[in-house]
Design an enzyme around this catalytic site. Structure first.
Site, PDB file in Angstrom:
ATOM      1  N   LYS A  49       0.858  -1.189   0.000  1.00  0.00           N
ATOM      2  CA  LYS A  49       0.000   0.000   0.000  1.00  0.00           C
ATOM      3  C   LYS A  49       0.891   1.234   0.000  1.00  0.00           C
ATOM      4  O   LYS A  49       1.750   1.393   0.865  1.00  0.00           O
ATOM      5  CB  LYS A  49      -0.894  -0.018   1.236  1.00  0.00           C
ATOM      6  CG  LYS A  49      -1.798   1.192   1.352  1.00  0.00           C
ATOM      7  CD  LYS A  49      -2.773   1.033   2.504  1.00  0.00           C
ATOM      8  CE  LYS A  49      -3.631   2.258   2.680  1.00  0.00           C
ATOM      9  NZ  LYS A  49      -4.600   2.078   3.780  1.00  0.00           N
ATOM     10  N   LYS A 103      -2.283  -1.543  -3.767  1.00  0.00           N
ATOM     11  CA  LYS A 103      -3.171  -0.385  -3.686  1.00  0.00           C
ATOM     12  C   LYS A 103      -2.358   0.898  -3.758  1.00  0.00           C
ATOM     13  O   LYS A 103      -1.352   0.999  -3.050  1.00  0.00           O
ATOM     14  CB  LYS A 103      -3.919  -0.456  -2.355  1.00  0.00           C
ATOM     15  CG  LYS A 103      -4.782   0.729  -2.051  1.00  0.00           C
ATOM     16  CD  LYS A 103      -5.347   0.634  -0.662  1.00  0.00           C
ATOM     17  CE  LYS A 103      -6.086   1.912  -0.364  1.00  0.00           C
ATOM     18  NZ  LYS A 103      -6.535   1.981   1.006  1.00  0.00           N
TER      19      LYS A 103
END
Ligand code: PBG
Length: 325
Positions: free
Chosen positions: A196, A249
């Site tokens: 992330k 992400k």
């Protein structure tokens, strides 16, 4: 042998031919729909920076579950907006917390719906950070793990199907795995937000979930957008700690990372999060008539799948499922 014998256009000659040579498929079963839940009754509050997305009260969830079922979308991921925030985020692991109530409502409405919970502190803490802080405002690592353990056990008790830690706290997967196993939830999978990035594309989400940090940023735990080798290290650690799924992400600016993580760990299902800013950009351009909305959305989702994602967390899930029929 080459042209004129070789003509790739032969395989594009008719819609039927194009269909049988299509390499990547897009199916509503690939989608995970994010839901924002809040306290109150009869609440369906538009999120201005995410047209078509709402903050829902728990009484709205049965209808939502029914709609997802009819569209063939098999899974949701829950984000809660608590009634009160404090330095620890106590509602995060309260039995009557907003996510806990939402899990029960969704599972009662449709037991087959796969209910995933986002596990982080940022929506629950008054400072908006993803962990406990020291006096300098630094996110404490190991102390935060103990909170995450309480949160996942609480979600498991309410019937969550998968827990998804999103805070990029070192050791979070192992800590969560240990807590679940210790409480009799060894069957419950962990979907790790393994890779992330500290991304500006989360802007609209922070309005939606009211989870923006009150000061500073998330760069001491989320990854530098410039790094891809490090993504493989993060993914490897989470695999070693027992993650059942990996996630990258955001999605669009990181398609190369999706591709590399899938190549390195083909044996784990890989999710990609098509985040709020990616959604907002398409909606804004479409509202201005600058893009063909349907074609751009389906092309975007296909691109994320082609890069290597098995599953896509996307705010487009419902409209895309409807178009795919
Ligand atoms: C953290 C979390 C965030 C998102 C999902 N989980 C925000 C952040 O890390 O700041 C962003 C999702 C999106 O932008 O759609 N709980």
């Amino acid at each position: 042998m080459t042209f004129p014998t070789i003509r790739p256009r032969r395989l594009r000659h008719t819609p039927a031919l194009r269909r049988i040579v299509q390499e990547t498929t897009l199916d509503p079963a690939d989608f995970i729909y994010p839901l924002f839940v809040q306290h109150g009754e009869n609440q369906r509050i538009s999120i201005s920076s995410m047209p078509g997305q709402f903050r829902l009260s728990v009484d709205q969830l049965a209808a939502e579950a029914a709609e997802l079922k009819s569209l063939g979308v098999p899974a949701v991921i829950l984000f809660g907006i608590p009634a009160h925030k404090d330095p620890v985020g106590l509602e995060n692991f309260a039995d009557d917390g907003i996510v806990q109530r939402a899990i029960r409502a969704l599972k009662a409405a449709n037991p087959e719906l796969v209910v995933i919970t986002d596990v982080c502190l940022c929506e629950y803490t008054d400072h908006g950070h993803c962990g406990l802080l020291n006096e300098q405002g630094y996110v404490l690592n190991d102390e935060t793990l103990e909170i995450l353990q309480k949160v996942v056990v609480s979600h498991a008790r309410c019937g969550a199907d998968i827990v998804a830690p999103s805070g990029m706290i070192d050791g979070m997967v192992a800590a969560i795995r240990g807590a679940l196993d210790g409480e009799g939830y060894s069957h419950l999978p962990v979907l790790s937000y393994a890779v992330k990035y500290a991304s500006a594309f989360y802007g609209p989400f922070r309005e939606a979930a009211d989870g923006a940090p009150r000061f500073g940023d998330r760069k001491s735990h989320q990854m530098d957008p410039a790094n891809a080798e490090e993504a493989l290290r993060e993914a490897a650690l989470d695999v070693a700690e027992g993650a059942d799924f990996l996630m990258v992400k955001p999605a669009l600016p990181y398609l190369d990372v999706i591709c590399r993580v899938k190549e390195r760990f083909p044996e784990l299902p890989l999710a990609a999060y098509n985040v709020s800013g990616e959604y907002a950009m398409i909606k804004a351009a479409a509202a201005n008539g600058w893009l063909d909305e349907q074609r751009v959305i389906l092309e975007t989702l296909t691109g994320i799948r082609r890069a290597g994602a098995d599953l896509i967390l996307t705010y487009h899930a419902k409209e895309a499922a409807a178009w795919l029929g």
